[in-house]
Design a protein around this motif. Structure first.
Motif, PDB file in Angstrom:
ATOM      1  N   ASP A   1      42.977  37.372  28.096  1.00  0.00           N
ATOM      2  CA  ASP A   1      41.745  38.056  27.702  1.00  0.00           C
ATOM      3  C   ASP A   1      41.066  37.377  26.518  1.00  0.00           C
ATOM      4  O   ASP A   1      40.183  37.945  25.909  1.00  0.00           O
ATOM      5  CB  ASP A   1      42.017  39.528  27.395  1.00  0.00           C
ATOM      6  N   ASP A   2      41.460  36.130  26.222  1.00  0.00           N
ATOM      7  CA  ASP A   2      40.817  35.402  25.132  1.00  0.00           C
ATOM      8  C   ASP A   2      39.449  34.886  25.583  1.00  0.00           C
ATOM      9  O   ASP A   2      39.133  34.878  26.774  1.00  0.00           O
ATOM     10  CB  ASP A   2      41.711  34.251  24.654  1.00  0.00           C
ATOM     11  N   GLU A   3      38.653  34.468  24.629  1.00  0.00           N
ATOM     12  CA  GLU A   3      37.273  34.059  24.913  1.00  0.00           C
ATOM     13  C   GLU A   3      37.198  32.930  25.938  1.00  0.00           C
ATOM     14  O   GLU A   3      36.377  32.970  26.859  1.00  0.00           O
ATOM     15  CB  GLU A   3      36.582  33.632  23.610  1.00  0.00           C
ATOM     16  N   TYR A   4      38.052  31.918  25.806  1.00  0.00           N
ATOM     17  CA  TYR A   4      38.044  30.796  26.742  1.00  0.00           C
ATOM     18  C   TYR A   4      38.288  31.285  28.172  1.00  0.00           C
ATOM     19  O   TYR A   4      37.559  30.930  29.096  1.00  0.00           O
ATOM     20  CB  TYR A   4      39.110  29.757  26.361  1.00  0.00           C
ATOM     21  N   ALA A   5      39.341  32.095  28.359  1.00  0.00           N
ATOM     22  CA  ALA A   5      39.696  32.573  29.701  1.00  0.00           C
ATOM     23  C   ALA A   5      38.593  33.441  30.291  1.00  0.00           C
ATOM     24  O   ALA A   5      38.231  33.281  31.461  1.00  0.00           O
ATOM     25  CB  ALA A   5      41.020  33.339  29.651  1.00  0.00           C
ATOM     26  N   VAL A   6      38.043  34.346  29.494  1.00  0.00           N
ATOM     27  CA  VAL A   6      36.979  35.219  29.989  1.00  0.00           C
ATOM     28  C   VAL A   6      35.779  34.384  30.425  1.00  0.00           C
ATOM     29  O   VAL A   6      35.180  34.636  31.475  1.00  0.00           O
ATOM     30  CB  VAL A   6      36.585  36.274  28.929  1.00  0.00           C
ATOM     31  N   GLU A   7      35.443  33.354  29.649  1.00  0.00           N
ATOM     32  CA  GLU A   7      34.331  32.475  30.037  1.00  0.00           C
ATOM     33  C   GLU A   7      34.622  31.766  31.354  1.00  0.00           C
ATOM     34  O   GLU A   7      33.733  31.589  32.186  1.00  0.00           O
ATOM     35  CB  GLU A   7      34.046  31.468  28.925  1.00  0.00           C
ATOM     36  N   LYS A   8      35.879  31.353  31.568  1.00  0.00           N
ATOM     37  CA  LYS A   8      36.253  30.699  32.826  1.00  0.00           C
ATOM     38  C   LYS A   8      36.116  31.677  33.999  1.00  0.00           C
ATOM     39  O   LYS A   8      35.573  31.321  35.037  1.00  0.00           O
ATOM     40  CB  LYS A   8      37.685  30.152  32.773  1.00  0.00           C
ATOM     41  N   TYR A   9      36.611  32.914  33.832  1.00  0.00           N
ATOM     42  CA  TYR A   9      36.509  33.897  34.914  1.00  0.00           C
ATOM     43  C   TYR A   9      35.042  34.106  35.292  1.00  0.00           C
ATOM     44  O   TYR A   9      34.689  34.149  36.470  1.00  0.00           O
ATOM     45  CB  TYR A   9      37.121  35.246  34.529  1.00  0.00           C
TER      46      TYR A   9
ATOM     47  N   VAL B   1      28.772  40.316  32.460  1.00  0.00           N
ATOM     48  CA  VAL B   1      29.802  40.077  31.449  1.00  0.00           C
ATOM     49  C   VAL B   1      30.255  41.348  30.760  1.00  0.00           C
ATOM     50  O   VAL B   1      31.371  41.409  30.272  1.00  0.00           O
ATOM     51  CB  VAL B   1      29.349  39.068  30.371  1.00  0.00           C
ATOM     52  N   THR B   2      29.442  42.365  30.730  1.00  0.00           N
ATOM     53  CA  THR B   2      29.846  43.598  30.058  1.00  0.00           C
ATOM     54  C   THR B   2      30.976  44.298  30.810  1.00  0.00           C
ATOM     55  O   THR B   2      31.660  45.142  30.252  1.00  0.00           O
ATOM     56  CB  THR B   2      28.651  44.572  29.905  1.00  0.00           C
ATOM     57  N   HIS B   3      31.188  43.926  32.083  1.00  0.00           N
ATOM     58  CA  HIS B   3      32.276  44.526  32.863  1.00  0.00           C
ATOM     59  C   HIS B   3      33.584  43.758  32.747  1.00  0.00           C
ATOM     60  O   HIS B   3      34.622  44.234  33.185  1.00  0.00           O
ATOM     61  CB  HIS B   3      31.885  44.624  34.342  1.00  0.00           C
ATOM     62  N   MET B   4      33.560  42.563  32.153  1.00  0.00           N
ATOM     63  CA  MET B   4      34.772  41.743  32.087  1.00  0.00           C
ATOM     64  C   MET B   4      35.936  42.420  31.360  1.00  0.00           C
ATOM     65  O   MET B   4      37.061  42.375  31.853  1.00  0.00           O
ATOM     66  CB  MET B   4      34.480  40.374  31.474  1.00  0.00           C
TER      67      MET B   4
ATOM     68  N   ILE C   1      39.521  42.869  33.242  1.00  0.00           N
ATOM     69  CA  ILE C   1      40.753  42.281  32.717  1.00  0.00           C
ATOM     70  C   ILE C   1      41.798  43.355  32.433  1.00  0.00           C
ATOM     71  O   ILE C   1      42.974  43.179  32.702  1.00  0.00           O
ATOM     72  CB  ILE C   1      40.457  41.450  31.448  1.00  0.00           C
ATOM     73  N   ASN C   2      41.386  44.476  31.894  1.00  0.00           N
ATOM     74  CA  ASN C   2      42.329  45.513  31.490  1.00  0.00           C
ATOM     75  C   ASN C   2      42.586  46.561  32.566  1.00  0.00           C
ATOM     76  O   ASN C   2      43.304  47.520  32.318  1.00  0.00           O
ATOM     77  CB  ASN C   2      41.828  46.192  30.210  1.00  0.00           C
ATOM     78  N   ASP C   3      42.020  46.382  33.746  1.00  0.00           N
ATOM     79  CA  ASP C   3      42.240  47.314  34.854  1.00  0.00           C
ATOM     80  C   ASP C   3      43.660  47.137  35.374  1.00  0.00           C
ATOM     81  O   ASP C   3      43.988  46.120  35.979  1.00  0.00           O
ATOM     82  CB  ASP C   3      41.222  47.044  35.959  1.00  0.00           C
ATOM     83  N   ASN C   4      44.497  48.114  35.130  1.00  0.00           N
ATOM     84  CA  ASN C   4      45.896  48.023  35.554  1.00  0.00           C
ATOM     85  C   ASN C   4      46.151  48.633  36.925  1.00  0.00           C
ATOM     86  O   ASN C   4      47.301  48.770  37.331  1.00  0.00           O
ATOM     87  CB  ASN C   4      46.796  48.683  34.504  1.00  0.00           C
ATOM     88  N   SER C   5      45.090  48.991  37.635  1.00  0.00           N
ATOM     89  CA  SER C   5      45.293  49.550  38.973  1.00  0.00           C
ATOM     90  C   SER C   5      45.716  48.459  39.957  1.00  0.00           C
ATOM     91  O   SER C   5      46.246  48.755  41.021  1.00  0.00           O
ATOM     92  CB  SER C   5      44.030  50.257  39.466  1.00  0.00           C
TER      93      SER C   5
ATOM     94  N   GLY D   1      46.473  35.058  36.116  1.00  0.00           N
ATOM     95  CA  GLY D   1      45.844  33.748  36.077  1.00  0.00           C
ATOM     96  C   GLY D   1      46.705  32.763  36.854  1.00  0.00           C
ATOM     97  O   GLY D   1      47.930  32.893  36.893  1.00  0.00           O
ATOM     98  N   ILE D   2      46.061  31.783  37.473  1.00  0.00           N
ATOM     99  CA  ILE D   2      46.779  30.714  38.168  1.00  0.00           C
ATOM    100  C   ILE D   2      46.780  29.515  37.228  1.00  0.00           C
ATOM    101  O   ILE D   2      45.718  29.037  36.818  1.00  0.00           O
ATOM    102  CB  ILE D   2      46.101  30.349  39.497  1.00  0.00           C
ATOM    103  N   VAL D   3      47.964  29.034  36.874  1.00  0.00           N
ATOM    104  CA  VAL D   3      48.102  27.949  35.904  1.00  0.00           C
ATOM    105  C   VAL D   3      48.761  26.759  36.584  1.00  0.00           C
ATOM    106  O   VAL D   3      49.807  26.902  37.227  1.00  0.00           O
ATOM    107  CB  VAL D   3      48.938  28.401  34.685  1.00  0.00           C
TER     108      VAL D   3
END
Length: 181
Positions: free
Chosen positions: A20-28, A50-53, A57-61, A66-68
Motif C-alpha cells: 500500500d506504499d505510494e510506488y505500489a499504488v501508482e503501479k496498480y 484513485v480515491t478508491h485505491m 487495497i484494504n478490502d479483505n473480502s 502482488g506478483i513479484v
C-alpha cells in the motif's frame, strides 16, 4: 508497508502481501488504467478512480496479492482469490501489469500457485475465472493449467463501442489431482 513480503512461493515468482506504499499504488493505477490491460479487466477500459485505491487495497473480502518477479524483486502485477467458503469455491483474477513481463510463462505460474493454494490449503472443490472472449492469451494461459470453458456471458462487456462475450472457465479439485498429484 514498503517491501515485498512473500505470501505464496513459485519457482520464478512469489505472491506478496498487497503493498500500500505510494510506488505500489501508482503501479496498480497505471496497470488498471492502461488501455491494453483495462480492456481485459471487468471495468472494460474505465479510468481508475484513485480515491478508491485505499479501499481496494484494504478490502479483505478477497485475498489480493502482488506478483513479484524473484530475479529482480520487482512488483510486476497483482492477483486475487475470492474464496467462498460456504460453497467450497474460489474465483481467481490475474493481471501481469508490466507489459514487458507478459508472454514469459509468468501468468501460468501464478495461476498454478493460486490453484495449489486453493485446492490444498483452502480445500475448495472448484476454481473459477472469467476471461474476455477476445483475450486469447489469458484464455490459453488458464487452459494450459487445466481450466475448461464452461459457459459464456453473452454481451457482458462493452469496449470500443462494441459488446463482447466473457468466457467462464473452471477446474475441479479432481481434475487438479489427476494432473498434478
Amino acid at each position: 508497508m514498503d517491501k515485498n513480503i512473500c505470501r505464496l512461493m513459485g519457482q520464478n515468482i512469489y505472491l506478496s502481501i498487497l503493498r500500500d506504499d505510494e510506488y505500489a499504488v501508482e503501479k496498480y493505477i497505471e496497470w488498471m488504467s492502461n488501455e491494453t490491460t483495462a480492456m481485459y479487466i471487468e471495468k472494460n477500459g474505465d479510468i481508475v478512480d484513485v480515491t478508491h485505491m485505499p479501499g481496494w487495497i484494504n478490502d479483505n473480502s478477497v485475498m489480493r496479492m502482488g506478483i513479484v518477479y524473484k530475479e529482480t524483486d520487482q512488483l510486476i502485477g497483482y492477483c486475487h482469490i475470492d474464496h467462498r467458503k460456504r460453497d467450497f469455491v474460489a474465483w481467481l483474477s490475474v493481471n501481469i501489469g508490466e507489459v514487458s513481463m507478459r508472454g514469459k510463462g509468468i501468468g501460468k505460474e501464478v495461476i498454478s500457485v493460486l490453484c495449489r493454494f486453493c485446492f490444498h490449503e483452502l480445500g475448495v472443490n472448484s476454481i473459477h475465472a472469467d476471461v474476455l472472449e477476445t483475450n486469447e492469451r489469458s484464455r490459453r494461459c488458464f487452459e494450459s493449467v487445466g481450466f475448461r470453458k464452461s459457459g459464456i456471458y453473452r454481451g457482458h462487456g462493452f469496449h470500443n463501442g462494441e459488446f463482447h462475450n466473457w468466457i467462464h472457465m473452471d477446474m475441479l479439485a479432481s481434475e487438479w489431482k489427476t494432473m498434478y498429484c
